[in-house]
Design a protein around this motif. Sequence first.
Motif, short mmCIF file in Angstrom:
data_model
loop_
_atom_site.label_atom_id
_atom_site.label_comp_id
_atom_site.label_asym_id
_atom_site.label_seq_id
_atom_site.Cartn_x
_atom_site.Cartn_y
_atom_site.Cartn_z
N ARG A 1 0.83 -1.20 0.00
CA ARG A 1 0.00 0.00 0.00
C ARG A 1 0.86 1.25 0.00
NH1 ARG A 1 -2.12 3.89 3.16
NH2 ARG A 1 -4.32 4.43 2.78
N PRO B 1 -1.85 7.07 -4.32
CA PRO B 1 -3.29 7.18 -4.05
C PRO B 1 -4.07 6.96 -5.35
CG PRO B 1 -2.12 8.90 -2.90
CD PRO B 1 -1.10 8.22 -3.77
N HIS C 1 -3.73 0.46 -7.24
CA HIS C 1 -4.18 -0.80 -6.67
C HIS C 1 -3.02 -1.62 -6.10
CE1 HIS C 1 -7.63 0.25 -9.22
NE2 HIS C 1 -8.35 -0.50 -8.38
N TYR C 2 -3.32 -2.39 -5.08
CA TYR C 2 -2.35 -3.34 -4.51
C TYR C 2 -3.14 -4.59 -4.12
CZ TYR C 2 -4.15 -1.57 -0.01
OH TYR C 2 -4.95 -1.21 1.04
N GLU D 1 -11.05 0.43 1.40
CA GLU D 1 -10.16 0.36 0.24
C GLU D 1 -10.33 -0.94 -0.55
OE1 GLU D 1 -6.07 1.20 1.17
OE2 GLU D 1 -6.51 3.25 1.82
N TRP E 1 -7.09 -4.10 -3.43
CA TRP E 1 -7.47 -2.89 -2.71
C TRP E 1 -7.07 -1.68 -3.55
CZ3 TRP E 1 -5.49 -7.18 -0.30
CH2 TRP E 1 -6.21 -7.71 0.78
N ARG E 2 -7.77 -0.60 -3.38
CA ARG E 2 -7.41 0.65 -4.06
C ARG E 2 -7.06 1.69 -3.00
NH1 ARG E 2 -10.96 4.44 -8.24
NH2 ARG E 2 -9.18 5.61 -9.02
N ARG E 3 -5.83 2.16 -3.06
CA ARG E 3 -5.34 3.06 -2.02
C ARG E 3 -6.05 4.40 -2.04
NH1 ARG E 3 0.79 5.27 -0.61
NH2 ARG E 3 0.04 6.79 0.89
N ARG E 4 -6.44 4.83 -0.85
CA ARG E 4 -6.99 6.17 -0.67
C ARG E 4 -5.89 7.10 -0.19
NH1 ARG E 4 -12.78 5.90 0.09
NH2 ARG E 4 -12.70 7.65 1.52
N GLU E 5 -6.23 8.35 0.06
CA GLU E 5 -5.25 9.34 0.49
C GLU E 5 -4.80 9.13 1.93
OE1 GLU E 5 -3.78 11.74 -1.10
OE2 GLU E 5 -4.91 11.97 -2.97
N VAL F 1 -0.72 5.95 6.58
CA VAL F 1 -0.67 4.65 7.23
C VAL F 1 -1.11 4.75 8.69
CG1 VAL F 1 1.76 4.82 7.94
CG2 VAL F 1 0.74 2.57 7.55
N VAL G 1 -4.78 4.68 8.64
CA VAL G 1 -5.23 3.31 8.39
C VAL G 1 -5.18 2.49 9.67
CG1 VAL G 1 -4.59 1.14 7.26
CG2 VAL G 1 -4.65 3.26 5.94
#
Length: 203
Positions: A39, A44, A47-48, A76, A111-115, A118, A121
């Motif tokens: 991630r 942002p 994808h991961y 995400e 998952w698709r990373r948001r802004e 960590v 998160v």
Amino acid sequence: MIVYSGEVWGTQAHPDDLSRCADDEDFHEKLQVVLLNQRAAARPGGHYGTIIGDRRQGGRYVSYQAEAIARMPSDELAAVLLKAQHNVRSDARAYRGMALPRITHEYILLWRRRETTVFGVLRGLAAGAHQRLRSTWRAIVHLCLMQLGGQAELATLYEAVRGAAANRCEANPHWQAKVRQVLNRSEHWFESPGRGVWRLKDA
């Protein structure tokens, strides 16, 4: 499921090889670190993810994909895809008394990373874990009240909870206070028709 370093490749066990984990909990924790590292490497909006299977061993089913999803930010999660699993070692074996189908699939988790940073998160994951723990206590109290006919005095409810969740009560010396907290903070679930008596809402 397959030990890689020192067997499939190389001559020695590698300290970063997740197939060398001591047990499932060790694997879950290290996989979470791997996914958080992925991630961090993604921009942002990028994808991961991972490809992972589940395991059945000694009659116990371990859902690695479910654990991975639970340990990552729910907002995400972008997709859970199924793919056929080929060249599985267990295909060549016969299992006596096997009543359930073989595991013939893997999961592609994306998952698709948001802004979110960590740290954000991790705060979100901690809050989610706390909420699940609260929900578990609520489920225990709810089931106990159901078994008691929908209504009970607090002392009777305590005995039912202790019988239904002995391990959880032993781990929390203040479990009775926790039961009262659940009753008082779950107004959509429980209500008190009189002092020291609780019942299911609309029971």
